[in-house]
Design a protein around this motif. Structure first.
Motif, PDB file in Angstrom:
ATOM      1  N   ALA A 115       0.156   6.433   0.183  1.00 58.00           N
ATOM      2  CA  ALA A 115       0.990   7.019  -0.866  1.00 58.00           C
ATOM      3  C   ALA A 115       0.941   6.201  -2.148  1.00 58.00           C
ATOM      4  O   ALA A 115       1.028   6.736  -3.259  1.00 58.00           O
ATOM      5  CB  ALA A 115       2.430   7.132  -0.368  1.00 58.00           C
ATOM      6  N   ALA A 116       0.777   4.881  -2.007  1.00 59.72           N
ATOM      7  CA  ALA A 116       0.722   4.009  -3.188  1.00 59.72           C
ATOM      8  C   ALA A 116      -0.652   3.996  -3.830  1.00 59.72           C
ATOM      9  O   ALA A 116      -0.811   3.473  -4.939  1.00 59.72           O
ATOM     10  CB  ALA A 116       1.133   2.597  -2.798  1.00 59.72           C
ATOM     11  N   GLY A 117      -1.663   4.573  -3.147  1.00 58.66           N
ATOM     12  CA  GLY A 117      -2.988   4.664  -3.737  1.00 58.66           C
ATOM     13  C   GLY A 117      -4.043   3.743  -3.165  1.00 58.66           C
ATOM     14  O   GLY A 117      -5.165   3.700  -3.675  1.00 58.66           O
ATOM     15  N   ILE A 118      -3.719   2.977  -2.111  1.00 58.35           N
ATOM     16  CA  ILE A 118      -4.741   2.121  -1.502  1.00 58.35           C
ATOM     17  C   ILE A 118      -5.795   2.989  -0.824  1.00 58.35           C
ATOM     18  O   ILE A 118      -5.473   3.961  -0.135  1.00 58.35           O
ATOM     19  CB  ILE A 118      -4.115   1.142  -0.495  1.00 58.35           C
ATOM     20  CG1 ILE A 118      -3.372   0.037  -1.251  1.00 58.35           C
ATOM     21  CG2 ILE A 118      -5.169   0.527   0.421  1.00 58.35           C
ATOM     22  CD1 ILE A 118      -2.849  -1.079  -0.383  1.00 58.35           C
ATOM     23  N   GLN A 119      -7.063   2.622  -1.003  1.00 56.01           N
ATOM     24  CA  GLN A 119      -8.174   3.370  -0.432  1.00 56.01           C
ATOM     25  C   GLN A 119      -9.032   2.457   0.449  1.00 56.01           C
ATOM     26  O   GLN A 119      -9.125   1.252   0.195  1.00 56.01           O
ATOM     27  CB  GLN A 119      -9.043   3.956  -1.542  1.00 56.01           C
ATOM     28  CG  GLN A 119      -8.329   4.929  -2.459  1.00 56.01           C
ATOM     29  CD  GLN A 119      -9.230   5.430  -3.576  1.00 56.01           C
ATOM     30  OE1 GLN A 119     -10.439   5.157  -3.585  1.00 56.01           O
ATOM     31  NE2 GLN A 119      -8.642   6.158  -4.514  1.00 56.01           N
ATOM     32  N   PRO A 120      -9.644   3.035   1.491  1.00 59.00           N
ATOM     33  CA  PRO A 120     -10.562   2.239   2.309  1.00 59.00           C
ATOM     34  C   PRO A 120     -11.651   1.614   1.434  1.00 59.00           C
ATOM     35  O   PRO A 120     -12.197   2.268   0.539  1.00 59.00           O
ATOM     36  CB  PRO A 120     -11.152   3.261   3.283  1.00 59.00           C
ATOM     37  CG  PRO A 120     -10.085   4.310   3.398  1.00 59.00           C
ATOM     38  CD  PRO A 120      -9.478   4.401   2.018  1.00 59.00           C
ATOM     39  N   GLY A 121     -11.922   0.345   1.661  1.00 57.23           N
ATOM     40  CA  GLY A 121     -12.905  -0.372   0.853  1.00 57.23           C
ATOM     41  C   GLY A 121     -12.288  -1.270  -0.188  1.00 57.23           C
ATOM     42  O   GLY A 121     -12.971  -2.149  -0.738  1.00 57.23           O
ATOM     43  N   ASP A 122     -11.005  -1.077  -0.493  1.00 59.57           N
ATOM     44  CA  ASP A 122     -10.316  -1.963  -1.441  1.00 59.57           C
ATOM     45  C   ASP A 122     -10.225  -3.375  -0.860  1.00 59.57           C
ATOM     46  O   ASP A 122      -9.922  -3.547   0.315  1.00 59.57           O
ATOM     47  CB  ASP A 122      -8.893  -1.464  -1.720  1.00 59.57           C
ATOM     48  CG  ASP A 122      -8.873  -0.203  -2.575  1.00 59.57           C
ATOM     49  OD1 ASP A 122      -9.938   0.168  -3.109  1.00 59.57           O
ATOM     50  OD2 ASP A 122      -7.795   0.403  -2.689  1.00 59.57           O
TER      51      ASP A 122
END
Length: 403
Positions: free
Chosen positions: A162-169
């Motif tokens: 929901a906060a915008g974290i994406q796999p690979g960060d």
């Protein structure tokens, strides 16, 4: 189950080969120095099988918990024949005696290094130049934990997504703290249930600051009690550059560096060994067995089986390498009947005779080992007792790495 048994057998075989090569190191050094090797055996107790080649008898004994290389005239009290006398160990220069005594230790160090070098070529070694920041692998919903340890069902996106974290960060900073492992992220988040935390990530080389509303969930603590902690629904791990495979030439340096790190950890483990013995004894009577508890051949082989069952072959080989480094260092302890004890005696002879020469007195020659027998028997009894205690603990309450 088949993979587990295979792993147990393979690790036990690895230990047997380690012992055989340790003794072979003594044998090779002794022959290179012109000494007579009478017997080379793997195991103790009754003879199972043997053959003779030249002046040496080779064989196996019934109890595969060690081995020995018998060299003629290892001490002044060892009777030698007239034919053996020129080849007796006590009649050789002091430095040759030390080389022979170090033969097994050197062999263990070489074995450990070769194993680590092979792992570096086949599966890779931890890359010291890798970016230490953990990588976000997956975002999920944040669920409560049930009393049986399983997770309750949940739905929707979790706080991290929901906060915008994406796999690979890459997670760089959480609440102002520099992050070098995903465990740090977990610990910080768990301490802030129901609060908002700031997280700095790197995405495609660019920094990005996000604010995550930490969800309050139930988790089991070490005592098995459910308590309220924070969760954001994020799994993470090391980056793709954390482990690096090497070529035959470039792999030598990293293998040496990693072997040095292993050696440092092994020294610390050896120094802490006496303090862990009471815990091993207590575990026989039902106390919890520590994960870093000393293990015997039985326990190490069982753990090797668990690793094989989970296809964790890199850890399997690394544990065998660590065992070789431990045997090398343990044998250097300056107490008889260990190799280090014999080396200490040779050095004492050299120092004593050097002082006598300075005083104009003749050298006294090899030390009288009969004076060391009480100490030798005491240390041997302690080592046997420790071995029995650890084996019993490994049977009734083994070390469990995987629960």
């Amino acid at each position: 189950m088949g993979a587990y048994i295979l792993g147990v057998l393979l690790f036990a075989l690895g230990i047997a080969v380690t012992i055989a090569l340790h003794e072979w190191g003594h044998l090779t050094a002794a022959r290179a120095c012109g000494m007579r090797v009478r017997r080379y055996f793997i195991g103790f107790g009754p003879r199972v099988w043997s053959f003779r080649r030249g002046t040496t008898e080779y064989g196996l004994k019934a109890v595969p918990l060690g081995g020995f290389c018998e060299i003629a005239g290892m001490t002044a009290q060892d009777e030698v024949t007239a034919e053996e006398a020129p080849h007796a160990m006590v009649n050789k220069p002091w430095w040759q005696r030390i080389i022979v005594l170090l033969g097994g230790v050197i062999m263990n160090v070489l074995i450990g290094f070769i194993i680590i070098y092979g792992v570096g070529l086949s599966n890779g070694l931890p890359n010291p130049d890798a970016d230490p920041a953990p990588v976000a692998l997956e975002t999920v919903c944040a669920a409560d934990q049930l009393p049986d340890g399983s997770l309750a069902r949940c739905s929707g996106e979790g706080p991290a997504a929901a906060a915008g974290i994406q796999p690979g960060d890459r997670v760089r900073v959480v609440e102002g703290q520099q992050i070098t492992s995903f465990g740090q992220v977990r610990d910080i988040v768990m301490a802030h249930p129901g609060e908002r935390v700031s997280v700095e990530v790197e995405r495609n080389g660019q920094p990005l600051t996000l604010h995550i509303d930490v969800q309050s969930v139930q988790r089991l603590d070490a005592d098995g009690t459910l308590r309220e902690v924070g969760a954001i629904g994020l799994t993470g791990g090391t980056g793709p550059d954390a482990v690096k495979k090497y070529g035959p030439i470039e792999g030598i340096g990293p293998a040496l560096r990693f072997s040095g790190q292993f050696f440092d950890a092994t020294v610390k483990g050896l120094l802490s060994l006496p303090g862990k013995v009471p815990g091993v004894v207590a575990s026989i009577f039902g106390a919890e067995r520590a994960v870093d508890s000393p293990m015997s051949v039985v326990g190490a082989s069982r753990v090797g089986g668990e690793m094989a069952e989970r296809s964790m072959w890199t850890m399997f080989w690394m544990m065998l390498a660590n065992l070789n480094f431990f045997l090398a260092l343990f044998n250097l302890v300056p107490l008889p009947p260990l190799d280090g004890g014999h080396i200490a005696v040779v050095l004492w002879e050299k120092l004593r005779d050097g002082v006598r020469r300075m005083r104009g007195l003749p050298a006294l020659g090899p030390a009288d080992y009969t004076r060391l027998m009480p100490l030798t028997m005491t240390i041997a009894a302690l080592l046997v007792s420790l071995g029995v205690v650890v084996i019993v603990a490994d049977v009734v309450n083994p070390v469990r790495l995987f629960g």
